[in-house]
Design a protein around this motif. Sequence first.
Motif, mmCIF file in Angstrom:
data_model
loop_
_atom_site.group_PDB
_atom_site.id
_atom_site.type_symbol
_atom_site.label_atom_id
_atom_site.label_comp_id
_atom_site.label_asym_id
_atom_site.label_seq_id
_atom_site.Cartn_x
_atom_site.Cartn_y
_atom_site.Cartn_z
ATOM 1 N N ALA A 166 0.806 -1.284 -0.022
ATOM 2 C CA ALA A 166 0.144 0.005 -0.042
ATOM 3 C C ALA A 166 0.847 1.349 -0.098
ATOM 4 C CB ALA A 166 -1.030 -0.098 1.133
ATOM 5 N N ASN A 167 1.871 1.292 0.961
ATOM 6 C CA ASN A 167 2.953 2.435 0.871
ATOM 7 C C ASN A 167 3.566 2.653 -0.576
ATOM 8 O OD1 ASN A 167 4.043 3.716 3.426
ATOM 9 N ND2 ASN A 167 2.539 2.285 4.003
ATOM 10 N N GLN A 168 3.878 1.470 -1.361
ATOM 11 C CA GLN A 168 4.660 1.766 -2.439
ATOM 12 C C GLN A 168 3.561 2.189 -3.513
ATOM 13 O OE1 GLN A 168 5.668 -2.581 -3.267
ATOM 14 N NE2 GLN A 168 7.001 -2.372 -1.564
ATOM 15 N N LEU A 169 2.355 1.774 -3.506
ATOM 16 C CA LEU A 169 1.438 2.485 -4.317
ATOM 17 C C LEU A 169 1.157 3.917 -4.143
ATOM 18 C CD1 LEU A 169 -1.544 -0.338 -4.226
ATOM 19 C CD2 LEU A 169 0.017 0.519 -6.372
ATOM 20 N N ALA A 170 1.104 4.231 -2.758
ATOM 21 C CA ALA A 170 0.733 5.646 -2.346
ATOM 22 C C ALA A 170 2.137 6.591 -2.727
ATOM 23 C CB ALA A 170 0.749 5.750 -0.942
ATOM 24 N N VAL A 171 3.364 6.186 -2.376
ATOM 25 C CA VAL A 171 4.469 6.764 -2.743
ATOM 26 C C VAL A 171 4.458 7.250 -4.199
ATOM 27 C CG1 VAL A 171 6.941 6.709 -2.978
ATOM 28 C CG2 VAL A 171 5.666 6.156 -0.871
ATOM 29 N N ARG A 172 4.210 6.097 -5.181
ATOM 30 C CA ARG A 172 4.212 6.571 -6.729
ATOM 31 C C ARG A 172 3.124 7.456 -6.924
ATOM 32 N NH1 ARG A 172 2.528 1.388 -9.771
ATOM 33 N NH2 ARG A 172 0.290 2.060 -8.930
ATOM 34 N N ALA A 173 2.002 7.301 -6.024
ATOM 35 C CA ALA A 173 1.032 8.604 -6.433
ATOM 36 C C ALA A 173 1.580 9.949 -5.869
ATOM 37 C CB ALA A 173 -0.117 8.003 -5.657
ATOM 38 N N ILE A 190 -4.250 18.107 -9.228
ATOM 39 C CA ILE A 190 -3.231 17.202 -8.517
ATOM 40 C C ILE A 190 -3.962 16.041 -7.977
ATOM 41 C CG2 ILE A 190 -1.805 17.127 -6.371
ATOM 42 C CD1 ILE A 190 -1.482 20.350 -6.676
ATOM 43 N N ASN A 191 -5.283 15.933 -7.479
ATOM 44 C CA ASN A 191 -5.769 15.013 -6.952
ATOM 45 C C ASN A 191 -6.269 13.962 -8.151
ATOM 46 O OD1 ASN A 191 -7.308 13.396 -4.762
ATOM 47 N ND2 ASN A 191 -9.079 13.659 -5.955
ATOM 48 N N LEU A 192 -6.424 14.309 -9.307
ATOM 49 C CA LEU A 192 -6.590 13.374 -10.021
ATOM 50 C C LEU A 192 -5.144 12.603 -10.786
ATOM 51 C CD1 LEU A 192 -9.031 15.338 -12.937
ATOM 52 C CD2 LEU A 192 -9.554 13.624 -11.282
ATOM 53 N N ALA A 193 -4.366 13.589 -10.740
ATOM 54 C CA ALA A 193 -2.829 12.846 -11.007
ATOM 55 C C ALA A 193 -2.677 11.946 -10.057
ATOM 56 C CB ALA A 193 -1.745 13.953 -10.944
ATOM 57 N N TYR A 194 -3.070 11.986 -8.734
ATOM 58 C CA TYR A 194 -2.752 11.061 -7.651
ATOM 59 C C TYR A 194 -3.599 9.842 -7.875
ATOM 60 C CZ TYR A 194 -2.026 9.302 -2.860
ATOM 61 O OH TYR A 194 -1.598 8.418 -1.888
ATOM 62 N N LEU A 195 -4.617 9.880 -8.169
ATOM 63 C CA LEU A 195 -5.674 8.951 -8.491
ATOM 64 C C LEU A 195 -5.154 7.728 -9.565
ATOM 65 C CD1 LEU A 195 -8.978 10.264 -7.630
ATOM 66 C CD2 LEU A 195 -7.736 8.976 -6.301
ATOM 67 N N LYS A 196 -4.735 8.585 -10.503
ATOM 68 C CA LYS A 196 -4.254 7.813 -11.691
ATOM 69 C C LYS A 196 -2.838 7.094 -11.447
ATOM 70 C CE LYS A 196 -2.891 8.504 -16.479
ATOM 71 N NZ LYS A 196 -2.697 9.584 -17.751
ATOM 72 N N PHE A 238 2.412 23.381 -0.881
ATOM 73 C CA PHE A 238 1.703 22.495 -1.100
ATOM 74 C C PHE A 238 1.662 21.190 -0.177
ATOM 75 C CE2 PHE A 238 1.373 18.263 -3.804
ATOM 76 C CZ PHE A 238 0.149 17.913 -3.591
ATOM 77 N N LEU A 239 0.681 20.796 0.552
ATOM 78 C CA LEU A 239 0.605 19.646 1.703
ATOM 79 C C LEU A 239 -0.452 18.735 1.032
ATOM 80 C CD1 LEU A 239 0.040 19.842 5.681
ATOM 81 C CD2 LEU A 239 -1.458 18.286 4.102
ATOM 82 N N ILE A 240 -0.009 17.487 0.869
ATOM 83 C CA ILE A 240 -0.831 16.310 0.621
ATOM 84 C C ILE A 240 -0.931 15.337 1.649
ATOM 85 C CG2 ILE A 240 1.053 15.612 -0.842
ATOM 86 C CD1 ILE A 240 -1.270 14.258 -2.914
ATOM 87 N N ASP A 241 -1.735 14.926 1.883
ATOM 88 C CA ASP A 241 -2.173 13.761 2.994
ATOM 89 C C ASP A 241 -3.063 12.929 2.321
ATOM 90 O OD1 ASP A 241 -2.842 11.899 5.100
ATOM 91 O OD2 ASP A 241 -3.023 13.683 6.530
ATOM 92 N N ALA A 242 -2.554 11.782 1.597
ATOM 93 C CA ALA A 242 -3.249 10.510 0.867
ATOM 94 C C ALA A 242 -2.595 9.347 1.128
ATOM 95 C CB ALA A 242 -3.222 11.235 -0.457
ATOM 96 N N ALA A 251 -2.477 2.686 3.446
ATOM 97 C CA ALA A 251 -1.442 3.623 3.667
ATOM 98 C C ALA A 251 -1.823 5.167 4.085
ATOM 99 C CB ALA A 251 -0.405 3.691 2.470
ATOM 100 N N ASP A 252 -0.997 5.778 4.688
ATOM 101 C CA ASP A 252 -1.356 7.036 5.288
ATOM 102 C C ASP A 252 -0.091 8.003 5.218
ATOM 103 O OD1 ASP A 252 -2.428 9.329 6.391
ATOM 104 O OD2 ASP A 252 -2.964 8.271 8.529
ATOM 105 N N ILE A 253 0.184 8.740 4.420
ATOM 106 C CA ILE A 253 1.247 9.262 3.938
ATOM 107 C C ILE A 253 1.136 10.863 3.784
ATOM 108 C CG2 ILE A 253 3.341 9.693 2.641
ATOM 109 C CD1 ILE A 253 3.076 6.671 1.765
ATOM 110 N N THR A 254 1.737 11.887 4.495
ATOM 111 C CA THR A 254 1.877 13.243 4.229
ATOM 112 C C THR A 254 3.274 13.733 3.894
ATOM 113 O OG1 THR A 254 -0.007 13.200 6.149
ATOM 114 C CG2 THR A 254 1.022 15.420 5.184
ATOM 115 N N ARG A 255 2.843 14.612 2.753
ATOM 116 C CA ARG A 255 4.419 15.296 2.389
ATOM 117 C C ARG A 255 3.876 16.950 2.225
ATOM 118 N NH1 ARG A 255 6.269 11.634 4.152
ATOM 119 N NH2 ARG A 255 8.224 10.404 3.528
ATOM 120 N N THR A 256 4.897 17.793 2.426
ATOM 121 C CA THR A 256 4.736 18.906 2.451
ATOM 122 C C THR A 256 5.817 19.727 1.503
ATOM 123 O OG1 THR A 256 3.650 19.401 4.447
ATOM 124 C CG2 THR A 256 4.416 21.390 3.388
#
Length: 436
Positions: A166-173, A190-196, A238-242, A251-256
Amino acid sequence: MDKKLYSEHLATLRNRYDEILEQCGYETLNVFSGKSKVQFLDDNYYPFRVNPQFKALVPVTDNPHSWVIYTRGKKPKLLFYRPVDFWHYVPPAPQTFWSDEYEIELLSKPADAQQFLTAERAAFIGEPEGLQGWPLGDHNPEPLLARLHWARAYKTPYEMACLRQANQLAVRAHRAAEAAFREGASEFEINLAYLKAAGQGESQMPYGNIVGLNEHAAILHYTHLNTARLPETELRSFLIDAGADCHGYCADITRTYAYRDGEFAELVAAMDEKEQELVAGLKPGVAYPDLHRECHHKVGQLLQQLGVIKTSAESAVASGLTRTFMPHGLGHFLGLQVHDVGGHQSAAEGGITPPPQEYPFLRTSRTIEANQVFTIEPGLYFIDSLLSELKDSALASEVHWDKVEALRPYGGVRIEDNVIVHSDRIENITRDAYEQ
């Protein structure tokens, strides 16, 4: 997923469930996946969310009206719903890495499940709405749920493998989201890019993605997703928690990120260092609230370095000043649910150990143990409502308000990793995924 790994996982679960059922005086556990709910005054359905205690037993996350019937000492039975339906997608009968571990019965109608259920020395886990008169057993008995929740804190190797994936998928996104930010995309884009990049839709995400530009980074659960692009001159932060999902595990990852070099970029880098120091403190025998207190000391140090506060970090923690800038908890259990169960539980039998009075939003008051999985997510924010309260308090004189005003347009910073605690080491599965 490896078939042998799952088989060993289920063997562990069966030992746990047999013991728990015996302790609670039950022979059988009837676990309902749930059902889709119709929207008010409409004929469309809300997105289906599976009962987490159902997917704890079988990795089926998207099929309502299904059941696991678990009887002590017996092979578990899966009642898998496959309606005759030309309106909706009908899933195929399970033939995958886990299916040999279950006795599978296919249901064409929800009511067909009744012939397989028993109420004799049985317990039912799930939402009972619409199941009146069914042979279910005792509904959601607290002593049983407490033991199941307690046991879920200790992850098997299979569960750890799911969390890594799950983390590998999330990090790719996350990488795709950062690239979209750098290209000037809107929050929505940005969210669309993440989901894709994750290859998962919004209904598969473990929670609503938090995608905030500039001041929106100060809204802790911001999910508005503005469609308007900002001019390049107005892009600041930019902060993303996804997250992402793997067989029901989250997975539950946040980056700023800072858009350009400068003081905020330095703050992000400094917070990243502090976060990794806190990750290193995840050791068996440490009380999680103590690590949370250490987090506030680190936030105080950053506030002092930035010139936001006039006092020492120690004084800012003691007075509660740091709580304005970091109002949430350091982290939480992670697993089948983003905020996984049992964080405040005192023992397998139940009972609650509340978080410290000064930190009411801390989701974990347990002592850290091996095979547990946590998030670590320190933050530092400039939140209008909390700053307004601070300005009207006795602590207002401890703050350089001109510095606050300079940093307010950036919203805030949060860095979050997912970490497995082993008996002799910690495994930061988020950082490992970034290195791959």
